[in-house]
Scaffold this motif. Structure first.
Motif, PDB file in Angstrom:
ATOM      1  N   ASN A  79      -6.607  -1.026   8.542  1.00 25.55           N
ATOM      2  CA  ASN A  79      -6.565   0.437   8.475  1.00 25.55           C
ATOM      3  C   ASN A  79      -5.786   0.971   7.288  1.00 25.55           C
ATOM      4  OD1 ASN A  79      -7.633   0.522  11.355  1.00 25.55           O
ATOM      5  ND2 ASN A  79      -5.723  -0.622  11.541  1.00 25.55           N
ATOM      6  N   SER A  80      -5.269   0.097   6.433  1.00 23.07           N
ATOM      7  CA  SER A  80      -4.465   0.576   5.311  1.00 23.07           C
ATOM      8  C   SER A  80      -4.329  -0.522   4.268  1.00 23.07           C
ATOM      9  CB  SER A  80      -3.064   0.976   5.792  1.00 23.07           C
ATOM     10  OG  SER A  80      -2.375  -0.171   6.256  1.00 23.07           O
ATOM     11  N   GLY A  81      -3.793  -0.118   3.117  1.00 23.50           N
ATOM     12  CA  GLY A  81      -3.594  -1.068   2.030  1.00 23.50           C
ATOM     13  C   GLY A  81      -2.545  -2.106   2.352  1.00 23.50           C
ATOM     14  N   THR A  82      -1.449  -1.650   2.927  1.00 24.93           N
ATOM     15  CA  THR A  82      -0.353  -2.580   3.202  1.00 24.93           C
ATOM     16  C   THR A  82      -0.798  -3.644   4.219  1.00 24.93           C
ATOM     17  OG1 THR A  82       2.035  -2.683   3.560  1.00 24.93           O
ATOM     18  CG2 THR A  82       0.797  -1.253   5.039  1.00 24.93           C
ATOM     19  N   GLU A  83      -1.652  -3.280   5.140  1.00 24.91           N
ATOM     20  CA  GLU A  83      -2.179  -4.274   6.093  1.00 24.91           C
ATOM     21  C   GLU A  83      -3.103  -5.270   5.404  1.00 24.91           C
ATOM     22  OE1 GLU A  83      -3.415  -2.744  10.258  1.00 24.91           O
ATOM     23  OE2 GLU A  83      -3.368  -1.022   8.926  1.00 24.91           O
TER      24      GLU A  83
ATOM     25  N   ALA B  23       5.499  -3.834  -9.516  1.00 24.80           N
ATOM     26  CA  ALA B  23       4.313  -3.852  -8.646  1.00 24.80           C
ATOM     27  C   ALA B  23       4.515  -2.904  -7.468  1.00 24.80           C
ATOM     28  CB  ALA B  23       4.082  -5.268  -8.122  1.00 24.80           C
ATOM     29  N   PHE B  24       3.411  -2.543  -6.843  1.00 23.23           N
ATOM     30  CA  PHE B  24       3.487  -1.857  -5.552  1.00 23.23           C
ATOM     31  C   PHE B  24       2.440  -2.450  -4.627  1.00 23.23           C
ATOM     32  CE2 PHE B  24       2.495   1.367  -2.368  1.00 23.23           C
ATOM     33  CZ  PHE B  24       3.764   1.573  -1.858  1.00 23.23           C
ATOM     34  N   HIS B  25       2.895  -2.954  -3.474  1.00 22.24           N
ATOM     35  CA  HIS B  25       1.959  -3.580  -2.546  1.00 22.24           C
ATOM     36  C   HIS B  25       2.003  -2.964  -1.148  1.00 22.24           C
ATOM     37  CE1 HIS B  25       0.980  -6.497  -5.593  1.00 22.24           C
ATOM     38  NE2 HIS B  25       2.234  -6.910  -5.676  1.00 22.24           N
ATOM     39  N   GLY B  26       2.852  -1.946  -0.936  1.00 17.27           N
ATOM     40  CA  GLY B  26       2.879  -1.299   0.370  1.00 17.27           C
ATOM     41  C   GLY B  26       4.244  -1.348   1.013  1.00 17.27           C
ATOM     42  N   ARG B  27       4.308  -0.866   2.253  1.00 17.53           N
ATOM     43  CA  ARG B  27       5.614  -0.599   2.876  1.00 17.53           C
ATOM     44  C   ARG B  27       5.913  -1.374   4.154  1.00 17.53           C
ATOM     45  NH1 ARG B  27       9.110   3.520   0.547  1.00 17.53           N
ATOM     46  NH2 ARG B  27       7.814   4.930  -0.620  1.00 17.53           N
TER      47      ARG B  27
ATOM     48  N   GLY C 109      -0.885   0.585 -10.531  1.00 16.82           N
ATOM     49  CA  GLY C 109      -1.001   2.024 -10.308  1.00 16.82           C
ATOM     50  C   GLY C 109       0.354   2.707 -10.227  1.00 16.82           C
ATOM     51  N   GLU C 110       1.039   2.490  -9.113  1.00 18.43           N
ATOM     52  CA  GLU C 110       2.339   3.154  -8.895  1.00 18.43           C
ATOM     53  C   GLU C 110       3.332   2.808  -9.996  1.00 18.43           C
ATOM     54  OE1 GLU C 110       0.561   4.556  -5.731  1.00 18.43           O
ATOM     55  OE2 GLU C 110       2.665   5.113  -5.986  1.00 18.43           O
ATOM     56  N   GLY C 111       3.197   1.608 -10.542  1.00 20.77           N
ATOM     57  CA  GLY C 111       4.126   1.147 -11.576  1.00 20.77           C
ATOM     58  C   GLY C 111       3.935   1.851 -12.912  1.00 20.77           C
TER      59      GLY C 111
ATOM     60  N   PHE D 252      -5.579 -10.623  -5.955  1.00 19.11           N
ATOM     61  CA  PHE D 252      -5.590  -9.348  -6.675  1.00 19.11           C
ATOM     62  C   PHE D 252      -5.422  -8.216  -5.674  1.00 19.11           C
ATOM     63  CE2 PHE D 252      -8.129 -10.449 -10.816  1.00 19.11           C
ATOM     64  CZ  PHE D 252      -7.048 -11.208 -11.249  1.00 19.11           C
ATOM     65  N   ASP D 253      -4.441  -7.374  -5.946  1.00 23.70           N
ATOM     66  CA  ASP D 253      -4.263  -6.157  -5.162  1.00 23.70           C
ATOM     67  C   ASP D 253      -5.078  -5.069  -5.842  1.00 23.70           C
ATOM     68  OD1 ASP D 253      -3.528  -3.808  -3.970  1.00 23.70           O
ATOM     69  OD2 ASP D 253      -1.375  -4.245  -3.917  1.00 23.70           O
ATOM     70  N   GLU D 254      -6.274  -4.812  -5.307  1.00 26.17           N
ATOM     71  CA  GLU D 254      -7.143  -3.753  -5.858  1.00 26.17           C
ATOM     72  C   GLU D 254      -7.203  -2.562  -4.902  1.00 26.17           C
ATOM     73  OE1 GLU D 254     -10.120  -3.839  -8.428  1.00 26.17           O
ATOM     74  OE2 GLU D 254     -10.154  -5.981  -8.908  1.00 26.17           O
ATOM     75  N   VAL D 255      -6.100  -2.365  -4.184  1.00 25.67           N
ATOM     76  CA  VAL D 255      -6.040  -1.245  -3.242  1.00 25.67           C
ATOM     77  C   VAL D 255      -6.244   0.075  -3.991  1.00 25.67           C
ATOM     78  CG1 VAL D 255      -4.483   0.047  -1.722  1.00 25.67           C
ATOM     79  CG2 VAL D 255      -4.666  -2.443  -1.503  1.00 25.67           C
ATOM     80  N   GLN D 256      -5.684   0.171  -5.198  1.00 30.29           N
ATOM     81  CA  GLN D 256      -5.816   1.410  -5.980  1.00 30.29           C
ATOM     82  C   GLN D 256      -6.933   1.309  -7.026  1.00 30.29           C
ATOM     83  OE1 GLN D 256      -2.858   4.542  -8.314  1.00 30.29           O
ATOM     84  NE2 GLN D 256      -2.108   3.211  -6.736  1.00 30.29           N
ATOM     85  N   SER D 257      -7.089   0.127  -7.625  1.00 31.37           N
ATOM     86  CA  SER D 257      -8.040  -0.009  -8.740  1.00 31.37           C
ATOM     87  C   SER D 257      -9.478  -0.247  -8.275  1.00 31.37           C
ATOM     88  CB  SER D 257      -7.601  -1.162  -9.650  1.00 31.37           C
ATOM     89  OG  SER D 257      -7.555  -2.387  -8.933  1.00 31.37           O
TER      90      SER D 257
ATOM     91  N   ILE E 201      -1.024  -9.994  -7.943  1.00 32.46           N
ATOM     92  CA  ILE E 201      -0.893  -9.021  -9.030  1.00 32.46           C
ATOM     93  C   ILE E 201      -1.947  -7.917  -8.888  1.00 32.46           C
ATOM     94  CG2 ILE E 201      -2.413 -10.321 -10.625  1.00 32.46           C
ATOM     95  CD1 ILE E 201      -0.343  -9.497 -12.864  1.00 32.46           C
ATOM     96  N   GLU E 202      -1.593  -6.715  -9.337  1.00 34.65           N
ATOM     97  CA  GLU E 202      -2.577  -5.633  -9.469  1.00 34.65           C
ATOM     98  C   GLU E 202      -3.182  -5.746 -10.866  1.00 34.65           C
ATOM     99  OE1 GLU E 202      -0.440  -1.705  -8.419  1.00 34.65           O
ATOM    100  OE2 GLU E 202       1.086  -3.252  -8.385  1.00 34.65           O
ATOM    101  N   PRO E 203      -4.497  -5.885 -10.999  1.00 32.11           N
ATOM    102  CA  PRO E 203      -5.078  -5.981 -12.350  1.00 32.11           C
ATOM    103  C   PRO E 203      -4.800  -4.734 -13.200  1.00 32.11           C
ATOM    104  CG  PRO E 203      -6.801  -6.073 -10.657  1.00 32.11           C
ATOM    105  CD  PRO E 203      -5.496  -6.061  -9.942  1.00 32.11           C
TER     106      PRO E 203
ATOM    107  N   ALA F 220      -8.372  -0.867  -0.150  1.00 25.30           N
ATOM    108  CA  ALA F 220      -8.116   0.184   0.854  1.00 25.30           C
ATOM    109  C   ALA F 220      -8.456   1.517   0.178  1.00 25.30           C
ATOM    110  CB  ALA F 220      -6.688   0.152   1.365  1.00 25.30           C
ATOM    111  N   LYS F 221      -7.465   2.391   0.056  1.00 25.93           N
ATOM    112  CA  LYS F 221      -7.599   3.711  -0.570  1.00 25.93           C
ATOM    113  C   LYS F 221      -9.028   4.272  -0.612  1.00 25.93           C
ATOM    114  CE  LYS F 221      -3.170   4.279  -2.670  1.00 25.93           C
ATOM    115  NZ  LYS F 221      -2.283   3.162  -2.939  1.00 25.93           N
ATOM    116  N   ALA F 222      -9.765   4.065  -1.713  1.00 26.84           N
ATOM    117  CA  ALA F 222     -11.063   4.735  -1.863  1.00 26.84           C
ATOM    118  C   ALA F 222     -12.156   4.165  -0.972  1.00 26.84           C
ATOM    119  CB  ALA F 222     -11.505   4.675  -3.320  1.00 26.84           C
TER     120      ALA F 222
END
Ligand code: PLP
Length: 404
Positions: free
Chosen positions: A89-93, A123-127, A180-182, A208-213, A175-177, A237-239
Motif C-alpha cells: 500500500n505504500s513505497g516504504t512497504e 537517499a530516501f527509502h521511506g519511514r 528524488g528527495e535527495g 532499484f528504488d523507483e518509488v518516485q522515478s 539505490i534510486e536511479p 509506489a507513488k504514481a
C-alpha cells in the motif's frame, strides 16, 4: 499529530494539472501529490475505472485469487525485467519487501550471514524502521533508536567506498536511479553499471528504488530502462496508483526464490480497488505516444528553464533531472522559491541540496508549461529584487564550497 508543518492552503477539487480551492482559486500543480498524480486530477479514465470497480468489489483479502491483481502483475512483468510482483500500500512497504527478499534470497542460497545492505548518503527509502535505517538520514532517525541494524551507508557516487563496504556479510545494494528527495540527482549510468558488475561478481542483489522515478516520470516507464542496467528487485509506489495508495515490489524469479508461501503478507495489499486504479494508470501511461510526449515535454521544460537560469543566474544555480522529474538548485534558500511560486498560484515541493522539485502531472500540455515558465520567471524576478546582495553572497559561498 503535528508531524507536518502544513501550508495553510486546501483544495476542493482538481482538473488535470490544476487544483482549485473552495473559493475557486486555481493553482498550477507542479507537485502532483509528490510524484503521485501522474494523470493529473480527476482523469476520466481513472474515474471510470475506479467507479466501475467500486460498484463491483473492493476487497476480498489475499486468501483468494484476485484476477485484477494477476492482470496487473502480468502487465508489470511484461513491461519490465521482473517475473514476480508483491503488492502493498505504500513505497516504504515496497522497500521493506525488497529488504526482506534480499535477506531471504541469501538465506535460501545457503548464506544466512549475508544480511547487510549497502545504501547511499542522501537517499530516501521511506519511514518504517527498516526503510529509515536504509535512508540513514540522522534527522529522521533521531529519537527512534535503536536503528535497525544491517545497513552500510556510503557517499553518493563513490565506487571505492562501495567496494570497501562490500564484505562477506553483504546481501544487496540499494539505490534510486534518480534520487528524488535527495535533490533530483541523476545517478551516472557508468556508476550504475559498476554497481551491477560488483553485484554480479559478489553474488549480491541490486535493488532499484523507483518509488518516485517509476511509471513514466523520467520519460521511460521505468528509469532503469534508459540506464542500460537491470536490477534484480525494484520498488514501485507513488504514481502506480495515480493517487490510490499502492506499492509494488518486483523481482526476478531468482531474487524471489526465498519468498515461499507464508513468508510475507499484507491484508490490504493488492485489493481489487487498488488494482483497478493501477491498471487504469498503466492503460494511459503505456498508450501509444504517451511516454514520447513526456520526453518531449521534459526537454521543452529543461530548455525553457535553462533560458531562465541564464537570465536569473543569481537565483537559479542549476537545472537538472530527467523527463518530468526536474530540479532547480537555488541560490537563495529553496523555501523562498516555493513560497514565491505559491504566491504565483503554482505549487512545487522542496528537496535536499537546496533544490525545488518540478513534478507536473505527466499529462501536462505545452500551454501549461508556458504558463509555468512565466510564473517561475516572475518568482525569480521577485527573489532577485528581494535580496540581490544576499543572493550573491550565498552564490559566492557555494562557489567556494564547489572549489574546495
Ligand atoms: C516517497 C518515497 C518512498 C516512500 O514512499 P511512501 O509511500 O511515502 O512510504 C520511498 N522511496 C522513494 C524513492 C520515495 O520517493
Amino acid at each position: 499529530m503535528p508531524t507536518y508543518s502544513r501550508v495553510d492552503l486546501a483544495f476542493e477539487r482538481g482538473e488535470g494539472a490544476w487544483l482549485i480551492t473552495a473559493a475557486g482559486k486555481r493553482y498550477l500543480d507542479f507537485t502532483s501529490g509528490v510524484a503521485v498524480n501522474a494523470l493529473g486530477h480527476a482523469h476520466p479514465h481513472m474515474v471510470a475505472a475506479i467507479t466501475a470497480q467500486a460498484q463491483k468489489l473492493w476487497h476480498t483479502s489475499n486468501l483468494y485469487r484476485i484476477p485484477e491483481g494477476e492482470r496487473l502483475a502480468e502487465r508489470l512483468c511484461e513491461l519490465s525485467f521482473a517475473d514476480f510482483v508483491f503488492f502493498q500500500n505504500s513505497g516504504t512497504e515496497a522497500i521493506e519487501c525488497a529488504i526482506k527478499m534480499a535477506r531471504k534470497y541469501q538465506f535460501a542460497s545457503g548464506k544466512p550471514e549475508r544480511n547487510r545492505i549497502v545504501t547511499f548518503e542522501g537517499a530516501f527509502h521511506g519511514r518504517t524502521l527498516a526503510a529509515l535505517a536504509a535512508t540513514g538520514n540522522k534527522k529522521y532517525l533521531e529519537g527512534f533508536g535503536p536503528a535497525m541494524p544491517g545497513f552500510d551507508q556510503v557517499a553518493f557516487g563513490d565506487l571505492d567506498a562501495v567496494k570497501k563496504a562490500v564484505g562477506p556479510e553483504t546481501a544487496a545494494i540499494i539505490i534510486e536511479p534518480v534520487m528524488g528527495e535527495g535533490g533530483v540527482r541523476v545517478v551516472p549510468h557508468a556508476f550504475l553499471r559498476a554497481l551491477r558488475k560488483l553485484c554480479d561478481d559478489n553474488g549480491l542483489l541490486l535493488i532499484f528504488d523507483e518509488v518516485q522515478s517509476g511509471i513514466g516520470r523520467t520519460g521511460d516507464l521505468f528509469a532503469y530502462q534508459h540506464t542500460g542496467v537491470t536490477p534484480d528487485i525494484m520498488a514501485l509506489a507513488k504514481a502506480l496508483g495515480g493517487g490510490f495508495p499502492i506499492g509494488a515490489c518486483l523481482a526476478t524469479a531468482e531474487a524471489a526464490k526465498g519468498m515461499t508461501a507464508g513468508t510475507h503478507g499484507s491484508t490490504f495489499g493488492g485489493n481489487q480497488l487498488a488494482m483497478a486504479a493501477a491498471n487504469a494508470v498503466l492503460d494511459v501511461v503505456t498508450s501509444k505516444g504517451f511516454l514520447e510526449k513526456v520526453r518531449q515535454n521534459g526537454l521543452l521544460m529543461k530548455q525553457r528553464l535553462a533560458e531562465l537560469k541564464d537570465r536569473h543566474s543569481s537565483v537559479i544555480a542549476e537545472v537538472r533531472g530527467e523527463g518530468l522529474l526536474i530540479g532547480l538548485r537555488m541560490v537563495p534558500p529553496v523555501a523562498e522559491m516555493v513560497d514565491e511560486l505559491r504566491n504565483e498560484e503554482m505549487i512545487t515541493v522542496a528537496a535536499g541540496d537546496n533544490v525545488v522539485r518540478l513534478l507536473p502531472p505527466l499529462i501536462i500540455n505545452e500551454a501549461e508549461i508556458s504558463e509555468a515558465i512565466a510564473r517561475i520567471d516572475r518568482a525569480c524576478t521577485r527573489l532577485e529584487q528581494a535580496h540581490p546582495r544576499q543572493g550573491s553572497q550565498v552564490g559566492d559561498q557555494l562557489a567556494k564550497q564547489g572549489a574546495a
